[in-house]
Scaffold this motif. Structure first.
Motif, PDB file in Angstrom:
ATOM      1  N   ARG A  23      19.973   8.592  13.236  1.00 59.02           N
ATOM      2  CA  ARG A  23      21.082   8.869  14.146  1.00 59.02           C
ATOM      3  C   ARG A  23      21.139  10.369  14.403  1.00 59.02           C
ATOM      4  O   ARG A  23      21.239  11.177  13.476  1.00 59.02           O
ATOM      5  N   ALA A  24      21.076  10.766  15.698  1.00 63.51           N
ATOM      6  CA  ALA A  24      20.956  12.188  16.022  1.00 63.51           C
ATOM      7  C   ALA A  24      22.128  12.709  16.841  1.00 63.51           C
ATOM      8  O   ALA A  24      22.725  13.733  16.503  1.00 63.51           O
ATOM      9  N   HIS A  25      22.468  12.028  17.944  1.00 60.89           N
ATOM     10  CA  HIS A  25      23.448  12.573  18.874  1.00 60.89           C
ATOM     11  C   HIS A  25      24.419  11.499  19.333  1.00 60.89           C
ATOM     12  O   HIS A  25      24.119  10.301  19.286  1.00 60.89           O
ATOM     13  N   GLU A  26      25.570  11.962  19.779  1.00 61.84           N
ATOM     14  CA  GLU A  26      26.508  11.084  20.468  1.00 61.84           C
ATOM     15  C   GLU A  26      26.081  11.047  21.936  1.00 61.84           C
ATOM     16  O   GLU A  26      26.116  12.045  22.632  1.00 61.84           O
ATOM     17  N   GLY A  27      25.664   9.905  22.386  1.00 65.40           N
ATOM     18  CA  GLY A  27      25.094   9.807  23.717  1.00 65.40           C
ATOM     19  C   GLY A  27      23.583   9.996  23.656  1.00 65.40           C
ATOM     20  O   GLY A  27      22.955   9.905  22.600  1.00 65.40           O
ATOM     21  N   SER A  28      22.978  10.271  24.783  1.00 64.35           N
ATOM     22  CA  SER A  28      21.515  10.304  24.891  1.00 64.35           C
ATOM     23  C   SER A  28      20.903  11.492  24.162  1.00 64.35           C
ATOM     24  O   SER A  28      21.511  12.563  24.041  1.00 64.35           O
ATOM     25  N   VAL A  29      19.664  11.269  23.712  1.00 60.15           N
ATOM     26  CA  VAL A  29      18.786  12.361  23.289  1.00 60.15           C
ATOM     27  C   VAL A  29      17.911  12.686  24.494  1.00 60.15           C
ATOM     28  O   VAL A  29      17.032  11.910  24.863  1.00 60.15           O
ATOM     29  N   PHE A  30      18.153  13.829  25.098  1.00 63.77           N
ATOM     30  CA  PHE A  30      17.444  14.165  26.335  1.00 63.77           C
ATOM     31  C   PHE A  30      16.099  14.829  26.088  1.00 63.77           C
ATOM     32  O   PHE A  30      15.203  14.741  26.931  1.00 63.77           O
TER      33      PHE A  30
END
Length: 809
Positions: free
Chosen positions: A423-430
Motif C-alpha cells: 500500500r503506497a498512496h491514497e488514490g493512484s500511483v502515477f
C-alpha cells in the motif's frame, strides 16, 4: 543496445480519480458550447448574405444582359462618348436599383473587364455572365476600372479609390489611402526582420506521463507543443529541439543518457489529409537527428495499439503485433533480457517475448488480488522483478512462478504473478522512479505525495507538493537527493525531501486567449479558460505572479503601466493593480463574453468589445483606477472581434464576427461613421484588426474568415505578426495591402495560435497557443534602418513589380 519507449499516447483523465477534474470537464463543455454558438452565428450570417446575393443576382442579371447587348461600350479612348452603362454598386448595408444613377464619377466611364490577365471588350460579358458574379465598382477619372481576381473563396477587386476582398462570399470594401498613387504597382516583399525562438513557457504534464528526464549536461528535458525543451536548471538557459511538425506526446532517454527518442501525434496536412505519427531519435548534445539505436519499441494510439520494434540502424520494422484494444500507458524493454518487453495500461500487464521477429504474450495474473482499473506505470528492480503502480494506490511486485500443473494441467508453462502488494498512496500511483542502490520513488495523484522506499519497499521518507501544482505526474532523479517533479498542472518542480519543492517551470492548464504586453516594462500578462491570470517576466523568463479569476479572454495594460484590465467570459471585467494584485475596479457589460479590451493612447478612455455586438466606452480617471460609462457603440450585426484607437484618441476601428469593418467617432458621442471613405487616411495607434486595407495581404488564398485569429503591428510600424488557425506564426512587412503578400513563417505551436503581441521595444514577439497551452517568446532579429510605413507605401506605389510567392523560414 536496447531502449524502451514509453508510449504516452493516451488521455490521462481516464485514470484521474480526483473529483477536482469534474469542474474542469464542466468548463470544457461550457467552452465547446460557446464555440458552437459562435459558429452558428457565423453560419446564419453567411446564409443570409448568400440569399441576399442570390436575390440580387436574379434581379440584376436579365437587365444587365439587355443593356449590354443593346448598348455595347467600346474599349479605350475613341473620342466619342460611349453608351452609358448603369453599374450596380453593392455594399453590405445599402442596395440601389438599376434605375438610380449609381456612378458618381464626374466623367462618363468607359467600361471594360479583366479576366486572367487579359482585357476584354464589354460585349464579351453576356457570354460570361452565367459564370462570374456581377460586381460594379466606381472611381473618378476617365475609366471605370474593374479588376476581378478569382482566388476561390478569397476574391479581391480593385477600382480607383477602393479595393474589395471577399470572405465567405461577403464583400469587404477598403479605401485606398491618398498617398498611394498606383495601387497595382505596390511592391510587396518579405520583411528584413526575422524571428528566432528565445524561450518556451510551459510543460505538458496534464495529459502525458514519463516525459521528464535529467541529462548529464545539467539540463532537464521535457516537451510542450511541438518543441522539446532542454532547460539548464542552474544556468537557467534553454535549448530547443524543433524537428517535430505536430504535438510531441512521448519521450524516452537512452541508457547512455545522451540519445533521446521523441514521438509526435498523427496530425493532418494543410488540406486536412491525415498524416502518420513519427518518432525522432536525436543527440541531446548537438541536437542533431540520428538513427543510431539498435532497437526501439513503440506503441501507437490506434484502436489496436500496435506494438512494434524497429531496427533504427536499418530504418526497418523488425516486428509488429496488435497489443490490446484497451488504453496502453507504458512500454519498456527488460534491461536484463532484451528479448522481453513489458506493457501496461487499463486492467492489464503484458509480458512479451520477441524471438525471430515474432511476439508471444503472457498476461500478468492477479489471482487473489483485486484487479485495478488502471496500471499506471512500472519499473524494474535490481533483482529483475517488475514493480507496477496502479489506480488503487498499490505497488505490485511481479515475478515468475512455476507452472501450476494441478490447476492448469500437464504442459502448463510458467506464469507471471503478483508476489507482493504494498500500500503506497491514497488514490493512484502515477509514477515510479528507481534510484542507484535499489531505492524507489513513488508519486501519488490524489494525495500529491512523493515517497522514498528502500529496496525491500519499506517507506523511508515522504513529502507533499503544494496543492496549486496538482498531482505528481513524473519524477526525475538529479543526484540521488535532489529531484525534478512534473505535475498535472503543467509545472516542473525542483527540490529535496528536506527543503521542499519550488517551481522552475510553470504554465497554463487550459486554452489561452488573453495576451497583453506592458507599455514600458519587459513583462506580459496572459489569461484563459483555466481561470488563471498570470504575469510573466520576459527578461528573467519566469512567472511573477498568478491569481485566480473567471475565464479570462482578453486584457490590456493602461498606458501609465500601473494597472491592467481583464475581460471575462461572463461580461464582467476587472482592473488589477500590478503591485498589490488587488482588484481596483470592476464592472459588467451584458451577459456575454468579452473579446477585446483596449485603452486609448492617452489612457483617458477604455473600449470594451463584447459578444453582444456592442462596444462599451468608459472614461478613465485617477490613473486608471476609476471608470465611468461614457457611451456605447451600436451598429455591428455580430460579435466584436478586434478594435483599435486612432492616434489622436478620437476614433475607433472595429471588426466583427461577420467580417464588418466599422469606424466610430468617440468624441462625438460614439457615433457610427457612415462614410468610411473619410477614415482612409486616419492613423492608428495600434493595429490588431484582422480586416483592413493595411493588412489585407495577410489573408491567404482560400481563407474562410476564421483562419486568422489575431495580428499585431510592431510599434515601429515596420512589420505585422499574424496568428493563424494552422499552428503557425507569420511575419509580414507592414503595410501589406496586396493579396499573396510574402512572409516568414514559423512553427512551434501544436494548436491554433490564439494571439500575438510585440513587447514595448519590439525586441521580442510573444505568441500563444490554444489547446497546446504553450507560450513562445521570439526574438526579433535583423531589420535595417527605420522607414515610415507611409513612406514605404508612397515609394512602393511608384515602382512596378509583381508580388513574389510567400517566403517561409
Amino acid at each position: 543496445m536496447y531502449s524502451g519507449f514509453p508510449s504516452g499516447l493516451f488521455v490521462d483523465d481516464v485514470s484521474a480519480d480526483s473529483s477536482a477534474e469534474f469542474p474542469d470537464r464542466a468548463s470544457m463543455m461550457e467552452v465547446r458550447l460557446q464555440a458552437q454558438e459562435d459558429e452558428i452565428t457565423l453560419l446564419k450570417s453567411s446564409l443570409a448574405d448568400a440569399l441576399r446575393r442570390i436575390r440580387l443576382h436574379d434581379q440584376l442579371l436579365p437587365l444587365l444582359k439587355q443593356q449590354l447587348i443593346s448598348g455595347p461600350a467600346s474599349v479605350g479612348c475613341t473620342g466619342t462618348r460611349p453608351t452609358r452603362i448603369h453599374c450596380q454598386c453593392l455594399s453590405a448595408r445599402h442596395h440601389r436599383t438599376p434605375s438610380e444613377v449609381l456612378c458618381p464619377c464626374p466623367d462618363e466611364p468607359e467600361l471594360f473587364w479583366q479576366h486572367e490577365g487579359d482585357l476584354h471588350d464589354i460585349r464579351e460579358v453576356p457570354q460570361m455572365l452565367d459564370q462570374i458574379g456581377i460586381w460594379g465598382v466606381c472611381g473618378p477619372g476617365q475609366h471605370l476600372g474593374l479588376f476581378v481576381v478569382f482566388l476561390g473563396p478569397f476574391v479581391s477587386s480593385f477600382c480607383g479609390q477602393s479595393i474589395k476582398m471577399f470572405i465567405r462570399g461577403r464583400p469587404i470594401t477598403m479605401y485606398i489611402p491618398s498617398n498611394i498613387q498606383n495601387y497595382e504597382d505596390l511592391k510587396m516583399e518579405p520583411p528584413s526582420e526575422r524571428l528566432e525562438l528565445d524561450w518556451v513557457y510551459g510543460y505538458r504534464g496534464r495529459d502525458c506521463r514519463a516525459n521528464l528526464y535529467f541529462l548529464p549536461t545539467g539540463e532537464a528535458v521535457y516537451f510542450i507543443a511541438c518543441v522539446i525543451v532542454l532547460y539548464h536548471i542552474n544556468n537557467r538557459t534553454q535549448r530547443h529541439y524543433r524537428k517535430h511538425t505536430d504535438c510531441v506526446r512521448c519521450l524516452t532517454l537512452h541508457p547512455d543518457k545522451v540519445r533521446v527518442a521523441s514521438g509526435q501525434t498523427a496530425g493532418v496536412d494543410k488540406d486536412g489529409k491525415p498524416l502518420q505519427p513519427c518518432v525522432h531519435i536525436w543527440d541531446s548534445t548537438s541536437l542533431v537527428t540520428l538513427q543510431q539505436i539498435a532497437f526501439l519499441c513503440v506503441i501507437d494510439d490506434s484502436n489496436e495499439h500496435m506494438l512494434s520494434v524497429w531496427d533504427c540502424n536499418k530504418g526497418t520494422k523488425h516486428a509488429e503485433i496488435k497489443s490490446t484494444n484497451e488504453a496502453v500507458f507504458a512500454v519498456e524493454f527488460n534491461p536484463s533480457d532484451s528479448t522481453n518487453i513489458i506493457t501496461c495500461g487499463k486492467s492489464h500487464v503484458y509480458f512479451w517475448t520477441l524471438s525471430a521477429g515474432q511476439f508471444t504474450k503472457k498476461q500478468g495474473i492477479f489471482g487473489k488480488y483485486k484487479k485495478p482499473k488502471f496500471i499506471q506505470c512500472f519499473v524494474f528492480s535490481l533483482t529483475g522483478d517488475v514493480l507496477t503502480g496502479d489506480s488503487e494506490g498499490n505497488i505490485l511486485t511481479w515475478g515468475k512462478s512455476a507452472a501450476d500443473i494441478k490447476t492448469l494441467g500437464k504442459g502448463a508453462k510458467e506464469t507471471f504473478q503478483i508476489m507482493r502488494q504494498t500500500r503506497a498512496h491514497e488514490g493512484s500511483v502515477f509514477t515510479l522512479c528507481t534510484l542507484q542502490g535499489g531505492a524507489l520513488l513513488s508519486g501519488g495523484g490524489k494525495d500529491r505525495k512523493i515517497i522514498r522506499w528502500s529496496a525491500d519497499l519499506a517507506p523511508e521518507r515522504e513529502c507533499e507538493i503544494p496543492e496549486k501544482f496538482g498531482a505528481v505526474r513524473t519524477i526525475a532523479d538529479v543526484d540521488g537527493e535532489e529531484l525534478l517533479v512534473g505535475t498535472t498542472r503543467n509545472a516542473v518542480l525542483r527540490g529535496t525531501f528536506s527543503d521542499g519543492f519550488v517551481a522552475i517551470v510553470q504554465g497554463h492548464v487550459d486554452e489561452m486567449w488573453g495576451l497583453a504586453t506592458h507599455p514600458s516594462q519587459n513583462i506580459f500578462l496572459t489569461c484563459g479558460h483555466d481561470r488563471q491570470v498570470c504575469l510573466w517576466n520576459t527578461e528573467e523568463h519566469k512567472l511573477d505572479w498568478c491569481i485566480s479569476l473567471e475565464y479570462g479572454l482578453c486584457a490590456d495594460f493602461c498606458p501609465n503601466g500601473s494597472v491592467v484590465s481583464v475581460g471575462l467570459s461572463t461580461g464582467r471585467w476587472m482592473v488589477l493593480d500590478l503591485l498589490t494584485r488587488e482588484v481596483v475596479s470592476e464592472s459588467t457589460d451584458g451577459n456575454e463574453q468579452l473579446s477585446v479590451m483596449r485603452y486609448s493612447p492617452d489612457g483617458s478612455f477604455l473600449a470594451v468589445g463584447s459578444h453582444d455586438n456592442f462596444i462599451y466606452i468608459y472614461n478613465v480617471t485617477e490613473s486608471g483606477r476609476r471608470y465611468t460609462r461614457f457611451g456605447k457603440c451600436n451598429g455591428h450585426s455580430s460579435f466584436i472581434t478586434h478594435l483599435d484607437w486612432s492616434k489622436d484618441g478620437k476614433y475607433i476601428m472595429s471588426n466583427s464576427g461577420d467580417y464588418e469593418i466599422l469606424y466610430w467617432d468617440i468624441a462625438a458621442g460614439c457615433k457610427l461613421l457612415r462614410n468610411r471613405f473619410e477614415s482612409k487616411d486616419r492613423e492608428w495607434a495600434s493595429y490588431t484588426c484582422v480586416l483592413g486595407f493595411h493588412v489585407m495581404g495577410v489573408w491567404l488564398e482560400g481563407s474562410d474568415g476564421t483562419d486568422i485569429n489575431a495580428l499585431c503591428r510592431s510599434h515601429s510600424e515596420r512589420v505585422v505578426a499574424v496568428a493563424d488557425d494552422f499552428c503557425k506564426v507569420h511575419l509580414f512587412q507592414y503595410p501589406c495591402p496586396k493579396p499573396k503578400a510574402p512572409s516568414h513563417k514559423y512553427e512551434g505551436h501544436g494548436s491554433h495560435v490564439t494571439n500575438v503581441c510585440f513587447t514595448h521595444s519590439d525586441s521580442h514577439l510573444l505568441s500563444m497557443g490554444g489547446k497546446d497551452m504553450c507560450i513562445l517568446q521570439w526574438k526579433v532579429i535583423g531589420g535595417g534602418g527605420m522607414v515610415d510605413s507611409r513612406e514605404r507605401l508612397a515609394s512602393g506605389s511608384s515602382t512596378s513589380t509583381s508580388s513574389p510567392e510567400p517566403a517561409t523560414s
